[in-house]
Design a protein around this motif. Structure first.
Motif, PDB file in Angstrom:
ATOM      1  N   VAL A 229     -49.133 -12.701  46.081  1.00  0.00           N
ATOM      2  CA  VAL A 229     -50.524 -12.328  46.281  1.00  0.00           C
ATOM      3  C   VAL A 229     -50.673 -10.866  45.873  1.00  0.00           C
ATOM      4  O   VAL A 229     -49.782 -10.040  46.155  1.00  0.00           O
ATOM      5  N   GLY A 230     -51.760 -10.540  45.219  1.00  0.00           N
ATOM      6  CA  GLY A 230     -51.919  -9.159  44.820  1.00  0.00           C
ATOM      7  C   GLY A 230     -53.289  -8.889  44.234  1.00  0.00           C
ATOM      8  O   GLY A 230     -54.238  -9.672  44.407  1.00  0.00           O
ATOM      9  N   MET A 231     -53.359  -7.788  43.516  1.00  0.00           N
ATOM     10  CA  MET A 231     -54.620  -7.367  42.905  1.00  0.00           C
ATOM     11  C   MET A 231     -54.432  -7.233  41.393  1.00  0.00           C
ATOM     12  O   MET A 231     -53.355  -6.859  40.916  1.00  0.00           O
ATOM     13  N   ARG A 232     -55.481  -7.570  40.650  1.00  0.00           N
ATOM     14  CA  ARG A 232     -55.523  -7.430  39.199  1.00  0.00           C
ATOM     15  C   ARG A 232     -54.395  -8.212  38.512  1.00  0.00           C
ATOM     16  O   ARG A 232     -53.792  -7.756  37.574  1.00  0.00           O
ATOM     17  N   LEU A 233     -54.104  -9.428  39.074  1.00  0.00           N
ATOM     18  CA  LEU A 233     -53.073 -10.290  38.506  1.00  0.00           C
ATOM     19  C   LEU A 233     -53.644 -11.153  37.399  1.00  0.00           C
ATOM     20  O   LEU A 233     -54.809 -11.534  37.455  1.00  0.00           O
TER      21      LEU A 233
ATOM     22  N   LYS B 227     -50.958  -5.100  41.034  1.00  0.00           N
ATOM     23  CA  LYS B 227     -50.346  -4.665  42.280  1.00  0.00           C
ATOM     24  C   LYS B 227     -50.043  -5.883  43.142  1.00  0.00           C
ATOM     25  O   LYS B 227     -50.918  -6.727  43.370  1.00  0.00           O
ATOM     26  N   ILE B 228     -48.801  -6.002  43.613  1.00  0.00           N
ATOM     27  CA  ILE B 228     -48.389  -7.100  44.498  1.00  0.00           C
ATOM     28  C   ILE B 228     -48.534  -6.634  45.941  1.00  0.00           C
ATOM     29  O   ILE B 228     -48.004  -5.586  46.331  1.00  0.00           O
ATOM     30  N   THR B 229     -49.243  -7.418  46.742  1.00  0.00           N
ATOM     31  CA  THR B 229     -49.414  -7.083  48.163  1.00  0.00           C
ATOM     32  C   THR B 229     -48.552  -7.954  49.074  1.00  0.00           C
ATOM     33  O   THR B 229     -48.252  -7.569  50.207  1.00  0.00           O
ATOM     34  N   GLU B 230     -48.145  -9.147  48.572  1.00  0.00           N
ATOM     35  CA  GLU B 230     -47.345 -10.034  49.424  1.00  0.00           C
ATOM     36  C   GLU B 230     -46.624 -11.066  48.566  1.00  0.00           C
ATOM     37  O   GLU B 230     -47.179 -11.601  47.613  1.00  0.00           O
TER      38      GLU B 230
END
Length: 268
Positions: free
Chosen positions: A264-268, A244-247
């Motif tokens: 920036v993100g999660m689980r990259l 998931k990309i957050t920024e």
């Protein structure tokens, strides 16, 4: 002693013995039965390791042994794959429940289930017998084939939402219009695209996060899946959480490409 049975009418007959052709023993019973005729085998193939249950439709099956009133319901129905005999299991049509042959309570069964044992590759006749000795001679064929083998998958993992196209390499994949090849990821099955006898493509189905065995099976047209016919579990595919990309820290770049973009993100 062993006696050769003469021909006779269908039904019970008494059996006696004598030492002098004058004084005979007390009698017991022997039952004459019509020959068995095998008409349908489903499925008609399995892999050489065996272990599949096969339904056999036939006439002339009997679930009783000889007795004065035909009430003894024991049975000796056996199946034979080529030269390999195995005990049959009755199939009840009224209740759709399997019973082991010796416990069946029906006088005219129409089908039995036979457990296919391990056998070398090739076609064999599947025959039945009511007494373990006199087998049918119907000649209905059953095929043992070598199971596919999976050697590797590429990529080795993907998102749990599925959809990634996976290349599976191995051996024994059949490229024939009469045969469909399927891939199984854990409990989920999808149809494969056969590229050659050593390579197939499969879209990974949705699956919970974690590792899943990747198996392949060749399924003949008109047959249902047989879990026993899939390849052995040698290779696993890892399902990962969706990233998931957050920024996006740099949102503008040249149309010639080459810009470095930091995300920036999660689980990259």
């Amino acid at each position: 002693i062993t006696c050769s049975v003469p021909s006779g009418m269908e039904g019970n007959s008494t059996v006696e013995v004598t030492n002098n052709h004058y004084s005979y023993s007390t009698y017991d019973y022997f039952e004459y039965q019509s020959p068995i005729n095998v008409t349908l085998v489903t499925p008609f193939r399995t892999v050489t390791k065996g272990g599949s249950m096969v339904s056999v439709v036939a006439s002339g099956l009997s679930s009783r042994s000889a007795s004065p009133l035909n009430v003894d319901m024991s049975t000796d129905i056996w199946c034979r794959f080529g030269k390999n005999p195995t005990e049959a299991i009755m199939e009840t049509q009224a209740m759709n429940i399997f019973y082991y042959a010796q416990f069946k309570r029906s006088t005219t069964p129409r089908s039995v289930s036979c457990l296919a044992g391990a056998h070398k590759e090739g076609w064999v006749a599947l025959e039945l017998s009511n007494n373990r000795v006199d087998f049918s001679t119907s000649g209905v064929q059953f095929h043992f084939s070598v199971a596919p083998v999976v050697d590797s998958v590429q990529p080795t993992g993907g998102a749990s939402r599925g959809g990634d196209m996976i290349t599976i390499t191995g051996s024994g994949f059949v490229n024939d219009p009469a045969i469909q090849v399927f891939c199984r990821f854990g409990p989920m099955t999808v149809q494969a695209i056969v590229k050659s006898s050593v390579e197939v493509l499969c879209a990974a189905p949705r699956h919970p996060v974690g590792a899943a065995d990747v198996l392949v099976s060749n399924v003949y047209s008109g047959q249902s899946f047989n879990p026993n016919d899939f390849s052995p579990p040698h290779v696993r595919y890892t399902y990962m959480p969706d990233p998931k990309i957050t920024e996006v820290l740099q949102r503008i770049g040249l149309n010639t490409g080459g810009s470095q973009v930091t995300m920036v993100g999660m689980r990259l």
